[in-house]
Scaffold this motif. Structure first.
Motif, short mmCIF file in Angstrom:
data_model
loop_
_atom_site.label_atom_id
_atom_site.label_comp_id
_atom_site.label_asym_id
_atom_site.label_seq_id
_atom_site.Cartn_x
_atom_site.Cartn_y
_atom_site.Cartn_z
N ALA A 65 -6.29 -8.02 -4.54
CA ALA A 65 -5.72 -6.80 -5.12
C ALA A 65 -4.27 -6.61 -4.69
N LEU A 66 -3.97 -6.87 -3.42
CA LEU A 66 -2.60 -6.73 -2.95
C LEU A 66 -1.68 -7.77 -3.61
N ALA A 67 -2.21 -8.98 -3.82
CA ALA A 67 -1.41 -10.00 -4.49
C ALA A 67 -1.10 -9.57 -5.92
N LEU A 68 -2.07 -8.95 -6.60
CA LEU A 68 -1.84 -8.49 -7.98
C LEU A 68 -0.80 -7.37 -8.01
N VAL A 69 -0.88 -6.46 -7.05
CA VAL A 69 0.10 -5.38 -6.97
C VAL A 69 1.49 -5.95 -6.74
N GLU A 70 1.61 -6.80 -5.73
CA GLU A 70 2.92 -7.36 -5.40
C GLU A 70 3.44 -8.28 -6.50
N GLY A 71 2.54 -9.01 -7.14
CA GLY A 71 2.95 -9.89 -8.23
C GLY A 71 3.46 -9.11 -9.43
N LEU A 86 0.84 -1.19 0.00
CA LEU A 86 0.00 0.00 0.00
C LEU A 86 0.88 1.24 0.00
N PRO A 87 0.40 2.33 -0.60
CA PRO A 87 1.19 3.58 -0.59
C PRO A 87 1.05 4.29 0.75
N LEU A 88 1.95 4.01 1.66
CA LEU A 88 1.86 4.59 3.00
C LEU A 88 2.46 5.98 3.08
N GLY A 89 3.40 6.31 2.20
CA GLY A 89 4.04 7.61 2.24
C GLY A 89 3.38 8.61 1.31
N PRO A 90 3.90 9.83 1.26
CA PRO A 90 3.35 10.85 0.36
C PRO A 90 3.49 10.43 -1.10
N ALA A 91 2.53 10.85 -1.92
CA ALA A 91 2.55 10.51 -3.35
C ALA A 91 3.80 11.09 -4.01
N GLY A 92 4.41 10.30 -4.87
CA GLY A 92 5.55 10.77 -5.64
C GLY A 92 6.86 10.83 -4.90
N LYS A 93 6.89 10.32 -3.65
CA LYS A 93 8.11 10.38 -2.85
C LYS A 93 8.60 8.97 -2.57
N ALA A 94 9.56 8.50 -3.39
CA ALA A 94 10.16 7.19 -3.17
C ALA A 94 11.09 7.25 -1.97
N ALA A 95 10.88 6.36 -1.01
CA ALA A 95 11.64 6.43 0.24
C ALA A 95 12.26 5.09 0.57
N LEU A 96 13.49 5.13 1.03
CA LEU A 96 14.18 3.94 1.52
C LEU A 96 14.74 4.24 2.92
N LEU A 97 14.87 3.19 3.73
CA LEU A 97 15.41 3.33 5.08
C LEU A 97 16.79 2.66 5.13
N PRO A 98 17.87 3.43 5.02
CA PRO A 98 19.22 2.85 4.95
C PRO A 98 19.56 1.92 6.11
N LEU A 99 19.15 2.28 7.34
CA LEU A 99 19.48 1.44 8.49
C LEU A 99 18.84 0.06 8.36
N ASN A 100 17.60 0.01 7.93
CA ASN A 100 16.91 -1.27 7.78
C ASN A 100 17.41 -2.05 6.57
N ILE A 101 17.82 -1.34 5.53
CA ILE A 101 18.39 -2.01 4.36
C ILE A 101 19.70 -2.71 4.74
N GLU A 102 20.48 -2.05 5.56
CA GLU A 102 21.73 -2.66 6.01
C GLU A 102 21.46 -3.92 6.82
N ALA A 103 20.44 -3.86 7.70
CA ALA A 103 20.09 -5.04 8.50
C ALA A 103 19.54 -6.15 7.61
#
Length: 477
Positions: free
Chosen positions: A332-338, A218-235
């Motif tokens: 619907a979520l399965a179609l999005v993720e698929g 689901l789009p939890l963040g603001p529209a048009g703002k791609a966000a990544l969490l570096p600390l969690n990516i490292e983990a």
């Protein structure tokens, strides 16, 4: 999936050896330590308000009672979102189970995320007809993720909490409600606090695990703002044996692909959130149990209030309406993720040596009950089925082979064109059926185009030679 998706009314476990109240660190053992009967979890194992009140030493008592008074005087919506945010932020501050604590994102990590999203969008241009949906790329700390996603959580949870709150306020006869106004107000405040505590804890734990703004589909963040969490990516990539840059880039591909879909399929967001609202409309609270509990409630007796809450009087029933809404949301979520899984694999496979390994790691993460499943089970009773994700991914890949990128992505033009749950059971059948349907459609469009250029079928219309088209056959009849 638990029969109680909100974790309310769960009875405490019996203490061992009858030594009531002395066992520590074992869920909800020792009933008085959990006055509201919530399920346990990170940030407040024995006392759900410990995240707010700290150790409750004498120096903290004044502040603790002040906050308790603020909680009981809450007059907002069905969820005390101030409490939810506070608990989520403090859960984040406590760190994850492995001892990793939140930290601010530095300039180097921000630049790396921006570059990864830029490159991801470039790769995706060749595998989907949907243009970029991310106007900016940002690197978030866990606390920043909590702040940025709260509006979406409100939209998801408020409809569910509203139904439970309405039931809490409507259990007394109308003629008695005026006399019991303070009690009803207190119950609603308590309901808002219960939801706020449970949601704040769930969101805080989730913030320590997600790698972007679209992990749960689901789009939890603001529209048009791609966000990544570096600390969690490292983990996430710590024990994979994959270079950090490749892990970041693969996750950036997934984030950017989600944003393309939600930016250019305008009905999709409302379709998904509407399924959650449909679930809320199907909630049936056990009003008989609620009336009985309220009728016997002595608000001056905290133990009695605790016992009433532990009996599950706020537990929603499992209704056909809820099941239908959750089935729609799950599909619907399965179609999005698929779709995301299929296009990201197509983009990454020829460029990243670790593409297959990262894809399988993410699939196994989902299959083993990752953050998405746990949070949805807590908040709205939904548990995504990994089988649906794999089937959906295979269906989208088959559609790409059969109809090409444009034909595959064209199915997102309207919800009625998308595969159904039964189609996910037979992806090849859907692809074959769609090929036949579109062949017929192409034939019809071709015939319509030829009629536009040539004679029409309308009575009295003139052909290119100026004669009436009413004449039929060679004999002029």
């Amino acid at each position: 999936m638990s029969d109680n998706p909100f974790g309310f009314g769960l009875p405490p476990e019996e203490p061992e050896n009858g030594d009531e109240g002395k066992e520590k660190g074992k869920g909800n053992q020792g009933g008085p330590a959990n006055p509201f009967g919530f399920g346990g979890g990170a940030g407040g194992a024995d006392n759900p308000f410990a995240a707010m009140f700290g150790s409750l030493n004498p120096n903290d008592l004044g502040a603790a009672f002040q906050q308790l008074g603020q909680m009981l005087s809450y007059e907002g919506g069905p969820v005390n979102w101030d409490m939810a945010k506070q608990i989520a932020r403090q859960t984040v501050a406590q760190g994850t189970a492995d001892g990793t604590r939140d930290e601010s994102v530095g300039p180097a990590e921000r630049a790396a995320v921006e570059e990864a999203v830029r490159l991801a969008d470039l790769w995706l241009d060749g595998v989907t007809s949907l243009p970029s949906g991310a106007s900016t790329a940002v690197a978030w700390s866990r606390a920043e993720w909590v702040e940025a996603t709260q509006p979406a959580w409100k939209e998801l949870v408020d409809p569910v909490a509203e139904r439970v709150g309405a039931a809490m306020g409507g259990v007394l006869p109308e003629e008695m409600q005026a006399m019991a106004g303070p009690l009803i107000g207190m119950m609603r405040s308590m309901g808002g606090a219960m939801f706020g505590q449970q949601i704040g804890q769930a969101v805080g734990v989730l913030a320590g695990e997600v790698v972007g703004s679209t992990d749960i589909g689901l789009p939890l963040g603001p529209a048009g703002k791609a966000a990544l969490l570096p600390l969690n990516i490292e983990a996430f990539g710590k024990d994979l044996g994959v270079p950090k840059d490749e892990v970041r880039l693969y996750l950036a591909l997934r984030e950017a692909a989600h944003h393309r879909l939600f930016a250019h399929v305008p009905w999709l967001r409302s379709h998904l959130f509407g399924a959650v609202e449909g679930y809320a409309r199907g909630i049936k609270v056990d009003t008989a149990k609620l009336e009985d509990a309220v009728g016997q409630l002595d608000v001056s007796n905290p133990e009695q209030l605790q016992e009433a809450l532990q009996q599950g009087m706020f537990q929603p029933e499992d209704t056909p309406e809820q099941k239908a809404a959750l089935a729609r949301l799950e599909t619907a979520l399965a179609l999005v993720e698929g779709w995301v899984d299929a296009v990201v694999h197509e983009a990454a496979k020829p460029r990243l040596t670790s593409a297959d390994a990262l894809r399988e790691t993410l699939r196994r993460r989902r299959a083993s009950g990752g953050p998405a499943e746990q949070t949805f089970a807590t908040l709205i009773g939904l548990q995504l089925r990994p089988r649906r994700l794999r089937d959906a991914s295979r269906l989208w890949a088959s559609l790409t082979d059969a109809r090409g990128v444009d034909g595959r992505d064209g199915l997102w033009e309207h919800p009625d064109m998308l595969p159904t749950a039964s189609d996910l059971d037979d992806p090849d059948g859907f692809v074959h059926h769609e090929q036949l349907d579109f062949s017929e459609l192409d034939k019809m469009l071709g015939e319509a185009a030829s009629r536009k250029d040539g004679p029409t079928d309308e009575p009295g219309a003139k052909g290119e030679d100026g004669k009436d088209d009413d004449s039929k056959g060679d004999d002029g009849k």
